[in-house]
Scaffold this motif. Structure first.
Motif, mmCIF file in Angstrom:
data_model
loop_
_atom_site.group_PDB
_atom_site.id
_atom_site.type_symbol
_atom_site.label_atom_id
_atom_site.label_comp_id
_atom_site.label_asym_id
_atom_site.label_seq_id
_atom_site.Cartn_x
_atom_site.Cartn_y
_atom_site.Cartn_z
ATOM 1 N N VAL A 294 0.845 -1.201 0.000
ATOM 2 C CA VAL A 294 0.000 0.000 0.000
ATOM 3 C C VAL A 294 0.872 1.239 0.000
ATOM 4 C CG1 VAL A 294 -1.715 1.318 1.304
ATOM 5 C CG2 VAL A 294 -1.893 -1.170 1.167
ATOM 6 N N ASP B 262 -0.076 -2.978 4.492
ATOM 7 C CA ASP B 262 -1.435 -3.201 3.989
ATOM 8 C C ASP B 262 -2.317 -2.042 4.454
ATOM 9 O OD1 ASP B 262 -1.868 -3.756 6.710
ATOM 10 O OD2 ASP B 262 -1.552 -5.890 6.400
ATOM 11 N N THR B 263 -3.589 -2.123 4.124
ATOM 12 C CA THR B 263 -4.471 -1.004 4.478
ATOM 13 C C THR B 263 -4.606 -0.866 5.988
ATOM 14 O OG1 THR B 263 -6.344 -2.491 4.158
ATOM 15 C CG2 THR B 263 -5.828 -0.985 2.359
ATOM 16 N N ASN B 264 -4.505 -1.974 6.669
ATOM 17 C CA ASN B 264 -4.575 -1.941 8.118
ATOM 18 C C ASN B 264 -3.396 -1.184 8.720
ATOM 19 O OD1 ASN B 264 -6.572 -2.954 9.818
ATOM 20 N ND2 ASN B 264 -5.051 -4.315 10.793
ATOM 21 N N ARG C 231 -3.926 2.425 8.154
ATOM 22 C CA ARG C 231 -4.894 2.980 9.101
ATOM 23 C C ARG C 231 -4.209 3.295 10.433
ATOM 24 N NH1 ARG C 231 -9.132 -0.947 11.748
ATOM 25 N NH2 ARG C 231 -7.164 -1.433 12.772
ATOM 26 N N VAL D 95 -4.800 7.651 -1.600
ATOM 27 C CA VAL D 95 -4.229 6.309 -1.720
ATOM 28 C C VAL D 95 -3.765 6.116 -3.156
ATOM 29 C CG1 VAL D 95 -4.716 3.830 -1.604
ATOM 30 C CG2 VAL D 95 -5.642 5.374 0.139
#
Lengths: 149, 149
Positions: free
Chosen positions: B65, B111-113, B116, B136
């Motif tokens: 990401v 990753d997106t986590n 975040r 993004v």
DNA sequence: AGTGAAAGGTTAGACCA
DNA sequence: TGGTCTAACCTTTCACT
């Protein structure tokens, strides 16, 4: 294409200095230079290592102006429009993004005059561009030369 | 610190492939390898060549990401605030810009986590940030590896 | 500023464990 | 995988131009 700790250690060295001799890398990670050689070749073939590039100071080669331009592009024409952008040798990076812009384009130019010509003559004539916003880069506060491995 | 055509020819080769042997560069530009060596050393000392880096595919090292975050920073606190950003290992580039944002920050995450967590835990607690906008990166449409010389 | 030559170091390939 | 060996090649220095 899964990398182990040895691979990552080699990548770390080559990110820091791509001209480090394999024999020197071998010494540091306590392996034979043949092993380093084999693994580097393998990672090159797998596409893990995409290349080795000299990092040149743009101002030293008369590229003293930099800008990031946000692009909003008409529905369904993004590929033709982006192709036109990539043809410009000043363009360094074209990112497709979510949010306010469809694409962010980073570019370099000789001076503000060259930037003006680029924007008003060569970019504004590209079809499919709905809206742009130019952000002139006042400086690089930080430039990482390595990915966190 | 002024570069002639020979210097630029050498830079072109080293931008394309930083591991090209000096002897090979010498052959291509029709000079002795001692000359290539001298000039490369000179350009390294002058800061024209800032380094040599392996270009690694981020997805191969589990960094799938990417994002660009625009920052609006409170008057007079930009240096402390930017210092906090540079401390984050995921941050790849911090550009000071004119226009809508004071700074554009390019970063990578697992990753997106992870993105975040980075945004809501580690970036949102930085003082002096007035407003941010996260874009993004959906893809790299184009990546130049060389400056136009 | 550029060169050729020589010593020492590096790489790439074949082969072995 | 990782290691050893070796010939070919590369880097670096230096005396000379």
């Amino acid at each position: 294409m899964d990398l182990d700790d040895t691979d990552r250690a080699i990548l770390r060295e080559l990110q820091r200095n791509a001209r480090t001799p394999y024999s020197e890398i071998a010494r540091r990670i306590d392996m034979s230079s043949a092993t380093v050689h084999d693994r580097v070749k393998r990672m090159e073939e797998e596409g893990v290592i995409r290349g080795y590039h000299a990092d040149i100071d743009p101002t030293a080669v008369d590229l003293s102006v930099e800008a990031v331009i946000g692009f909003r592009i008409e529905q369904g024409r993004s590929s033709e429009t982006l192709d036109r952008l990539e043809d410009l040798e000043e363009v360094q990076e074209v990112l497709l993004t979510t949010g306010e812009w469809d694409a962010l384009v980073q570019l370099v130019a000789r001076d503000t005059n060259a930037l003006r010509t680029l924007m008003f003559d060569r970019i504004s004539s590209i079809e499919g561009v709905e809206r742009t916003q130019t952000m002139v880069v006042l400086g690089h506060e930080y430039d990482a030369t390595e990915l966190p491995l």
